[in-house]
Write a protein that holds these residues in place. Structure first.
Motif, mmCIF file in Angstrom:
data_model
loop_
_atom_site.group_PDB
_atom_site.id
_atom_site.type_symbol
_atom_site.label_atom_id
_atom_site.label_comp_id
_atom_site.label_asym_id
_atom_site.label_seq_id
_atom_site.Cartn_x
_atom_site.Cartn_y
_atom_site.Cartn_z
ATOM 1 N N ASN A 10 -43.046 28.624 -14.524
ATOM 2 C CA ASN A 10 -42.272 27.921 -13.500
ATOM 3 C C ASN A 10 -43.133 26.989 -12.656
ATOM 4 O O ASN A 10 -42.616 26.139 -11.932
ATOM 5 C CB ASN A 10 -41.573 28.913 -12.576
ATOM 6 C CG ASN A 10 -40.406 29.613 -13.243
ATOM 7 O OD1 ASN A 10 -40.148 30.772 -12.973
ATOM 8 N ND2 ASN A 10 -39.697 28.926 -14.121
ATOM 9 N N ASN A 11 -44.440 27.147 -12.725
ATOM 10 C CA ASN A 11 -45.359 26.303 -11.967
ATOM 11 C C ASN A 11 -45.945 25.225 -12.868
ATOM 12 O O ASN A 11 -46.152 25.441 -14.069
ATOM 13 C CB ASN A 11 -46.515 27.127 -11.405
ATOM 14 C CG ASN A 11 -46.052 28.169 -10.418
ATOM 15 O OD1 ASN A 11 -45.055 27.994 -9.735
ATOM 16 N ND2 ASN A 11 -46.794 29.264 -10.343
ATOM 17 N N SER A 12 -46.263 24.083 -12.294
ATOM 18 C CA SER A 12 -47.026 23.080 -13.033
ATOM 19 C C SER A 12 -48.424 23.632 -13.271
ATOM 20 O O SER A 12 -48.828 24.637 -12.682
ATOM 21 C CB SER A 12 -47.100 21.776 -12.252
ATOM 22 O OG SER A 12 -47.910 21.932 -11.095
ATOM 23 N N ARG A 13 -49.189 22.977 -14.139
ATOM 24 C CA ARG A 13 -50.563 23.426 -14.400
ATOM 25 C C ARG A 13 -51.364 23.472 -13.093
ATOM 26 O O ARG A 13 -52.083 24.429 -12.827
ATOM 27 C CB ARG A 13 -51.254 22.480 -15.380
ATOM 28 C CG ARG A 13 -50.469 22.157 -16.634
ATOM 29 C CD ARG A 13 -50.501 23.275 -17.648
ATOM 30 N NE ARG A 13 -50.025 22.803 -18.933
ATOM 31 C CZ ARG A 13 -49.084 23.401 -19.640
ATOM 32 N NH1 ARG A 13 -48.527 24.507 -19.201
ATOM 33 N NH2 ARG A 13 -48.715 22.924 -20.815
ATOM 34 N N ALA A 14 -51.239 22.414 -12.295
ATOM 35 C CA ALA A 14 -52.001 22.356 -11.042
ATOM 36 C C ALA A 14 -51.554 23.447 -10.080
ATOM 37 O O ALA A 14 -52.384 24.075 -9.397
ATOM 38 C CB ALA A 14 -51.848 20.979 -10.399
ATOM 39 N N GLU A 15 -50.248 23.705 -9.989
ATOM 40 C CA GLU A 15 -49.745 24.762 -9.106
ATOM 41 C C GLU A 15 -50.218 26.132 -9.566
ATOM 42 O O GLU A 15 -50.560 26.988 -8.743
ATOM 43 C CB GLU A 15 -48.217 24.719 -9.070
ATOM 44 C CG GLU A 15 -47.652 23.522 -8.320
ATOM 45 C CD GLU A 15 -46.161 23.343 -8.538
ATOM 46 O OE1 GLU A 15 -45.531 22.653 -7.734
ATOM 47 O OE2 GLU A 15 -45.616 23.891 -9.530
ATOM 48 N N SER A 16 -50.246 26.352 -10.871
ATOM 49 C CA SER A 16 -50.723 27.637 -11.404
ATOM 50 C C SER A 16 -52.191 27.848 -11.067
ATOM 51 O O SER A 16 -52.606 28.941 -10.678
ATOM 52 C CB SER A 16 -50.514 27.695 -12.918
ATOM 53 O OG SER A 16 -49.143 27.696 -13.231
ATOM 54 N N ILE A 17 -52.984 26.798 -11.218
ATOM 55 C CA ILE A 17 -54.406 26.891 -10.879
ATOM 56 C C ILE A 17 -54.588 27.161 -9.394
ATOM 57 O O ILE A 17 -55.406 27.996 -8.994
ATOM 58 C CB ILE A 17 -55.135 25.606 -11.311
ATOM 59 C CG1 ILE A 17 -55.272 25.567 -12.838
ATOM 60 C CG2 ILE A 17 -56.506 25.496 -10.652
ATOM 61 C CD1 ILE A 17 -55.856 24.287 -13.382
ATOM 62 N N GLU A 18 -53.788 26.483 -8.575
ATOM 63 C CA GLU A 18 -53.892 26.699 -7.124
ATOM 64 C C GLU A 18 -53.524 28.129 -6.754
ATOM 65 O O GLU A 18 -54.209 28.781 -5.951
ATOM 66 C CB GLU A 18 -52.979 25.713 -6.397
ATOM 67 C CG GLU A 18 -53.040 25.823 -4.886
ATOM 68 C CD GLU A 18 -52.128 24.837 -4.176
ATOM 69 O OE1 GLU A 18 -52.102 24.836 -2.933
ATOM 70 O OE2 GLU A 18 -51.429 24.076 -4.876
ATOM 71 N N PHE A 19 -52.455 28.640 -7.351
ATOM 72 C CA PHE A 19 -52.017 30.000 -7.050
ATOM 73 C C PHE A 19 -53.037 31.031 -7.532
ATOM 74 O O PHE A 19 -53.411 31.954 -6.794
ATOM 75 C CB PHE A 19 -50.655 30.252 -7.696
ATOM 76 C CG PHE A 19 -50.149 31.663 -7.527
ATOM 77 C CD1 PHE A 19 -50.000 32.218 -6.274
ATOM 78 C CD2 PHE A 19 -49.821 32.432 -8.635
ATOM 79 C CE1 PHE A 19 -49.537 33.513 -6.112
ATOM 80 C CE2 PHE A 19 -49.354 33.721 -8.486
ATOM 81 C CZ PHE A 19 -49.213 34.274 -7.227
ATOM 82 N N LEU A 20 -53.509 30.882 -8.762
ATOM 83 C CA LEU A 20 -54.487 31.838 -9.289
ATOM 84 C C LEU A 20 -55.811 31.739 -8.551
ATOM 85 O O LEU A 20 -56.514 32.746 -8.382
ATOM 86 C CB LEU A 20 -54.690 31.610 -10.786
ATOM 87 C CG LEU A 20 -53.521 32.037 -11.683
ATOM 88 C CD1 LEU A 20 -53.811 31.695 -13.141
ATOM 89 C CD2 LEU A 20 -53.233 33.529 -11.540
#
Length: 952
Positions: free
Chosen positions: A218-228
């Protein structure tokens, strides 16, 4: 869409996080007939006193998303209104989604259960006793029970934390599970991830997080990286893990069918978000009116019947996007009581006209390929440690671990994926995007001329892990390689070399004690044939200084570097001289080089004495080596080698030019060479292939068998099996993935293998042309769709001819990019900079049966040139034409230029190109960088690939 109620709320449900020690409700819940209880902790901001006096965060997001059009990750240049994805998951939405997971087209739930049933014991094997298991978005726990059952049987001291934003699923599931699995302690945490993860900031027990389903999609690649990255920094310590479910890239028809089921449940599920909006608005306006219930309030803003669900799939990006599309013209009218809040949030409370066909974005579902796992890990400060796939390779569970240290700042990795809007370095190419490439084109910006402070800090972190953790202090006096100093020399050498150059940069005295510069300035590289012959080096003291004294000296030198960087940086505006900047740059790259020296020395230790920096899992090997694949090149008469515009003498006493690229003296001046048509193997030779060669030589009665055994191997048994040396364990060649790793050998051993095959090693010019041309062609080819790249790559075509065809429509010459100092198109998932603390398989980019996109016939064969290991060439280490030795470090290269008459001798130095898994990104990406070792030197992290003259 996510799987089985494991919904993602990390980026779309932002709330004010209460302190874990105030404002939360703690309730112990138990069945009266049972002694087994579970704890319930409510972190929700909505539970705080007086919260109703403010506009709820979700209502704020709804207003903001509907009143403003934004460029979204789904639509390139088009702007859309949007709604938060979490709106899909009210109680009705959860029920609908649970039903979706049972429809035949929706493969995700079935695939995940397949993985869990077949791999549960292996997964649980990665979770230690007396540790915490934390599930993000637990939902109904239908699938998690497979893991819980195994944990209950195989582990002790496990505490399971279930996180969900809704209390009902938590109470519904944990009441039963706490009774069923009595060896596990259960805790329910209610709230968003941001709110709940504060619970673990100071936890001391080992942790394994579970993010199952496909919530990450559900997250963009950049959002996933930011969250992780946030999880990595705030909830994990070294060796903690997170297991993430990922929907893999596959046939687009399969994906479209999954999100457009024949029963119409997905349509109901998506449209229910509009009903959820209406309910939230009604509840809030009822609160404003002082009503206890919203039942009598009809303040919804959507006429749900006027919308339909639609979606599309972008095969290049690997993303399905969902929208709520207006079937006819309609209006969004804000309730009168809500108007002041709308006015405050967006500056205008006017009604919104929605025209027929306008789409409101609601969610994305990103699909992952093998390379995406690595990009995600490196961008988040994690290591991709293990992977478990279903029988069709549609879905995988992936284990990531937090290492003790990593070499590169995360921004350096994420920029490679196009996180920055400036894909092109102004110093190396056009200021704009000259190829008119789509936004996902994977180019990176040129690094800063002077390494930034965070780059130094990451470098020091890796060095300290290697020199003070992996190598026990009691072993620092050891000398595992006779041709090198003991470890303790390098502990002082890096600081002494840096201090000498910092003193030159500052025109200031050396750091005390000055004797350290005398003892530690330069190491040794004696002649392999006659070790009494050696270049000039520092005097060796009768007794090495105490370790604590060396470390104190190290800290003083590091403080000196930090102080200089704090004054001379991109934001301060203080520009140093080119000489001073070069001295600082030299200190940085020198330290990065010697991390590799220390590493290949450390792997020669007794394996039992090495302290591993990270828990590592080696996948099983199933006995199949990759099919051999070759690619050809036309070559040419104007192939440029070396770095231009970096004359140390010409820049002397000048201010540092903006965007300048430094190189070592042997990298320049640049010169044009001719390269005849040739072909190279797409992958280096693996350990498994080299073992086959050894066995063939043994069976043929060759008397030099022992001399051909790599020093990177350790004999395991008398049956011919070996293990491979690493600092994280020694995996077997015949039974683990190490069979598919590149073999690390000397140039002499590599030449023997190539001769056995009737082939040769590539020259430096051939290797350089092959690497940089392939990378640009691959990046450009992968960033265009089948329709855009209609001519595709043909197996009979040379890579440079294919690239010329790709660029011809733009009127651009490939040399504008391939002749640049930095290769801006090295794949972002390259195993460099300690992305792993060991090599990774060279030739299995995809699990068996996985969809790769090659079926369309447009992709180049998969090849790797950068990462895992340096690559030997057939080129003797000689200077380029008009070479001038560095005045700052005269002997850096000149001491190792051997006369042509020594060609083929074990002590003659040959060029290696590329990068190993321990090479810093700056050097790995600078395609002009030249490394070299003696032909017979067997310890370096260097492999090789085969080359041949092109056939007519």
């Amino acid at each position: 869409m996510v799987a089985t109620a494991d919904y993602d709320i990390a980026s779309s449900f932002a709330t004010h996080s209460p302190s874990p020690d105030s404002g939360k409700a703690i309730v112990a819940v138990a069945d009266e007939s049972s002694e087994h209880k579970y704890q319930f902790i409510d972190y929700r901001a909505a539970a705080l006193p007086n919260h109703h006096k403010n506009v709820p965060p979700m209502v704020t997001q709804i207003i903001d998303g509907l009143t403003k059009r934004r460029l979204l990750p789904t639509d390139g240049n088009s702007e859309n209104r949007s709604l938060p994805t979490v709106l899909l998951y009210d109680d009705k939405g959860l029920n609908l989604f649970d039903r979706i997971t049972y429809v035949p087209e929706y493969y995700l739930a079935e695939c995940e259960i397949d993985v869990l049933k077949t791999s549960t014991r292996e997964i649980v094997g990665e979770i230690p006793n007396d540790s915490d298991v934390i599930e993000l978005g637990c939902g109904s726990l239908r699938k998690t029970q497979l893991l819980l059952a195994a944990l209950d049987q195989m582990r002790s001291g496990i505490t399971y934390y279930a996180i969900d934003v809704m209390p009902m699923p938590l109470h519904s599931a944990l009441g039963t599970l706490a009774e069923k699995y009595k060896n596990i302690t259960f805790v329910a945490l209610c709230g968003t991830y941001d709110e709940v993860l504060t619970h673990f900031k100071k936890a001391t027990r080992r942790k394994t997080l579970l993010w199952l389903g496909s919530s990450i999609g559900n997250n963009s690649r950049a959002e996933s990286i930011e969250f992780l990255s946030s999880i990595t920094d705030n909830a994990l310590v070294a060796n903690d893990g997170i297991i993430i479910g990922m929907d893999r890239k596959k046939d687009p028809d399969v994906i479209m069918a999954a999100y457009h089921d024949s029963e119409g449940l997905t349509n109901q599920f998506e449209l229910n978000a509009l009903s959820h909006v209406n309910n939230l608005i009604s509840e809030y306006t009822a609160t404003l009116k002082g009503l206890i219930s919203a039942d009598s309030v009809a303040d919804g803003i959507f006429d749900v019947e006027k919308f339909c669900y639609t979606g599309d799939y972008d095969e290049v990006v690997g993303r399905h996007s969902a929208y709520l599309e207006a079937r006819e013209d309609t209006m969004i009218s804000w309730p009168r009581d809500l108007a002041p809040a709308v006015e405050h949030i967006c500056g205008n409370s006017s009604d919104i006209a929605i025209k027929r066909g306008e789409r409101i974005y609601i969610e994305s579902s990103y699909k992952y390929g093998k390379e995406d796992f690595e990009i995600l890990a490196q961008g988040s400060g994690l290591v991709h440690s293990a992977e478990w796939n279903d029988s069709r390779s549609y879905y995988s569970l992936n284990l990531f671990r937090k290492p003790r240290s990593t070499m590169s700042p995360r921004a350096d990795v994420t920029a490679a994926k196009g996180a920055s809007s400036n894909f092109w370095s102004s110093a190396e190419s056009h200021a704009q995007n000259p190829l008119h490439l789509p936004p996902n084109f994977m180019a990176r910006e040129q690094p800063s001329t002077i390494p930034r402070k965070n780059e130094w800090e990451h470098l020091w972190s890796v060095w300290d892990t290697l020199s003070l953790h992996i190598i026990p202090r009691s072993k620092l006096i050891d000398r595992p390689i006779d041709l090198r100093h003991p470890f303790i020399f390098y502990l002082g050498h890096l600081s002494a070399f840096a201090d000498i150059h910092m003193a030159a940069a500052e025109c200031a005295p050396l750091t005390q004690p000055e004797s350290f510069a005398q003892w530690f300035e330069r190491g040794i590289d004696p002649n392999m044939v006659d070790p009494t012959i050696c270049h000039s080096h520092s005097e060796i003291p009768a007794e090495w200084p105490e370790v604590n004294a060396i470390l104190a000296y190290r800290d003083r030198v590091r403080a000196r570097i930090t102080n200089w960087i704090s004054v001379h940086n991109e934001t301060s505006g203080v520009v140093p001289t080119a000489d001073a900047a070069r001295h600082v740059w030299m200190a940085f790259e020198h330290e990065a080089m010697h991390i590799e020296t220390m590493l290949y020395m450390a792997v020669q230790m007794n394996p039992a004495e090495i302290c591993s920096p990270i828990v590592t899992t080696f996948a099983a090997y199933h006995g199949a080596q990759p099919r051999e694949s070759w690619i050809s090149y036309t070559g040419g008469s104007n192939i440029l080698l070396g770095l231009h515009n970096d004359s140390e003498g010409a820049l002397k006493s000048q201010m540092l030019p903006s965007g300048h690229v430094f190189g070592w003296d042997n990298e320049g001046p640049s010169m044009a060479v001719s390269v005849k048509p040739f072909s190279v193997r797409t992958q280096p030779i693996t350990n498994g292939e080299y073992l086959k060669f050894l066995k063939a030589r043994l069976s043929a009665g060759q008397d030099n068998y022992d001399n051909l055994v790599p020093k990177s191997w350790v004999r395991l048994d008398e049956c011919g099996d070996y293990t491979v040396r690493t600092v994280v364990g020694n995996p077997s060649i015949t039974s683990t993935e190490a069979s598919l790793w590149p073999v690390f050998v000397s140039q002499k051993q590599a030449t023997a293998y190539a001769s056995w095959c009737g082939k040769r090693l590539p020259s430096e010019a051939e290797w350089t042309h092959a690497s940089r041309t392939y990378h640009l062609a691959r990046a450009l080819g992968k960033s265009t769709s089948t329709a855009q790249n209609s001519f595709g790559f043909q197996p009979s075509q040379s890579v440079d001819a294919y690239l010329s065809n790709l660029l011809a429509t733009q009127g651009i010459n490939a040399s504008e990019y391939t002749h640049a100092a930095f290769d801006l198109f090295v794949p972002a998932d390259a195993n460099i900079g300690f992305a792993h603390w060991h090599p990774v398989p060279e030739a299995t980019a995809h699990p068996p049966g996985a969809y790769t996109g090659d079926e369309k016939g447009n992709d180049l064969p998969e090849a790797r040139f950068i990462g895992n290991g340096w690559e030997w060439t057939s080129t003797q280490f000689h200077p380029f034409d008009n070479f001038s030795p560095s005045e700052m470090y005269p002997g850096y290269s000149a001491d190792f230029f051997d006369p042509p008459s020594t060609s083929g001798a074990d002590c003659t130095h040959y060029v290696v190109k590329g990068a190993s898994y321990a090479t810093h990104r700056r050097m790995a990406h600078r395609q002009t960088f030249r490394n070299w070792y003696q032909r017979g030197y067997p310890y370096v992290l260097a492999t090789f690939r085969l080359c041949d003259d092109a056939t007519e």
